[in-house]
Design a protein around this motif. Structure first.
Motif, mmCIF file in Angstrom:
data_model
loop_
_atom_site.group_PDB
_atom_site.id
_atom_site.type_symbol
_atom_site.label_atom_id
_atom_site.label_comp_id
_atom_site.label_asym_id
_atom_site.label_seq_id
_atom_site.Cartn_x
_atom_site.Cartn_y
_atom_site.Cartn_z
ATOM 1 N N MET A 122 0.837 -1.200 0.000
ATOM 2 C CA MET A 122 0.000 0.000 0.000
ATOM 3 C C MET A 122 0.870 1.247 0.000
ATOM 4 S SD MET A 122 -2.543 -1.621 2.767
ATOM 5 C CE MET A 122 -1.091 -2.349 3.457
ATOM 6 N N ALA A 124 0.510 5.848 -0.957
ATOM 7 C CA ALA A 124 -0.367 7.011 -0.777
ATOM 8 C C ALA A 124 -1.083 7.302 -2.090
ATOM 9 C CB ALA A 124 0.462 8.217 -0.355
ATOM 10 N N ASP A 125 -2.355 7.673 -1.995
ATOM 11 C CA ASP A 125 -3.111 7.998 -3.208
ATOM 12 C C ASP A 125 -2.766 9.390 -3.732
ATOM 13 O OD1 ASP A 125 -4.391 5.580 -2.956
ATOM 14 O OD2 ASP A 125 -5.969 6.418 -1.689
ATOM 15 N N GLU A 126 -2.415 10.279 -2.807
ATOM 16 C CA GLU A 126 -2.204 11.685 -3.178
ATOM 17 C C GLU A 126 -0.717 11.977 -3.361
ATOM 18 O OE1 GLU A 126 -4.717 13.908 -3.553
ATOM 19 O OE2 GLU A 126 -6.056 12.195 -3.262
ATOM 20 N N GLU A 213 7.828 10.921 -10.361
ATOM 21 C CA GLU A 213 7.300 9.623 -9.925
ATOM 22 C C GLU A 213 8.372 8.773 -9.259
ATOM 23 O OE1 GLU A 213 3.246 8.739 -11.140
ATOM 24 O OE2 GLU A 213 4.625 7.081 -11.448
ATOM 25 N N THR A 227 4.070 -0.139 -5.580
ATOM 26 C CA THR A 227 3.172 1.004 -5.457
ATOM 27 C C THR A 227 3.956 2.240 -5.875
ATOM 28 O OG1 THR A 227 1.678 2.216 -3.990
ATOM 29 C CG2 THR A 227 3.729 1.442 -3.010
#
Length: 234
Positions: A122, A124-126, A213, A227
């Motif tokens: 997992m 972070a989405d942001e 990225e 991820t």
């Protein structure tokens, strides 16, 4: 006589899941003279027993009590398969289903193998917003029963300027000597958090060229997952 059928090959079971142990005959057998005996072959522990026309949960070994079940409505049809739920590591091994009638007995065996543990990672989405000179944390955590020392974890920068290795965790330790010089001394793991599955990266003194990225890659013997994270400049 009757024919007894079982499993063609080993069964794989996930920890915590359920597994069906097959054992069935080619024709129904009279229940009054029938006994079905499921055991482990290594310890002779009774997994389940059908005797005198009914299942006998009181005879089950402690390790299987409440976890191994016949399909009661199927037994008159000649199906003596067993459902084992809440699979544990200790359940791996060979089991035998022995069917006795007054005249004869037949046996079939089945092996349970533990399935390789799936990795879940997992992030972070942001995106993380940062000014030059600030410290940031990029999230990456692993959910698995696997021992963390068996994992290899890489943080890479993955945008236009190619593929830069920022951090490497391998053979149970951080490998700072493998870092790209642009991140040497700036990118680091939270070492004390690694045993909990937290492979987040701290990046010190963010520079303009850090924008973009990043990828956290996690490898085990059987699985690879990743991820992504992003730094956006303010």
């Amino acid at each position: 006589g009757f024919l007894l059928h079982g499993s063609a090959g080993p069964l794989t079971a996930r920890l915590g899941g359920a597994v069906l142990l097959p054992c069935f005959v080619d024709r129904p057998l009279p229940l009054e003279e029938l006994e079905v005996d499921w055991r482990r072959t290594d310890s002779d522990t009774i997994v389940h027993l059908f005797q005198d026309g009914q299942s006998r949960p009181e005879s089950q070994g402690d390790a299987y009590r409440g976890r191994a079940h016949f399909f009661s409505q199927e037994i008159p049809k000649g199906n003596f398969s067993l459902l084992l739920d809440g699979v544990r590591t200790a359940d791996a091994g060979v089991y035998k289903c022995v069917v006795y009638t007054e005249q004869e007995q037949r046996e079939t065996r089945v092996e349970i193998q533990e399935a390789p543990e799936r990795l879940v990672v997992m992030g972070a989405d942001e995106p993380v917003y940062a000014h030059a000179g600030e410290d940031v944390t990029l999230s990456c955590s692993v959910d698995t029963h696997v021992n963390m020392t068996e994992l290899q974890v890489k943080w890479r920068k993955t945008d236009d300027d190619g593929d830069i290795l920022m951090l490497l965790y391998d053979d149970g330790e951080n490998r700072p000597e493998s870092q790209d010089e642009r991140y040497s001394g700036r990118a680091e793991f939270f070492t004390e958090e690694i045993p909990k599955g937290n492979f987040s990266m701290k990046l010190r003194k963010v520079r303009t060229e850090d924008k973009g990225e990043f990828r956290c890659e996690v490898h085990s013997d059987t699985d690879s997952v990743n991820t992504t994270a992003r730094i956006a400049a303010l």
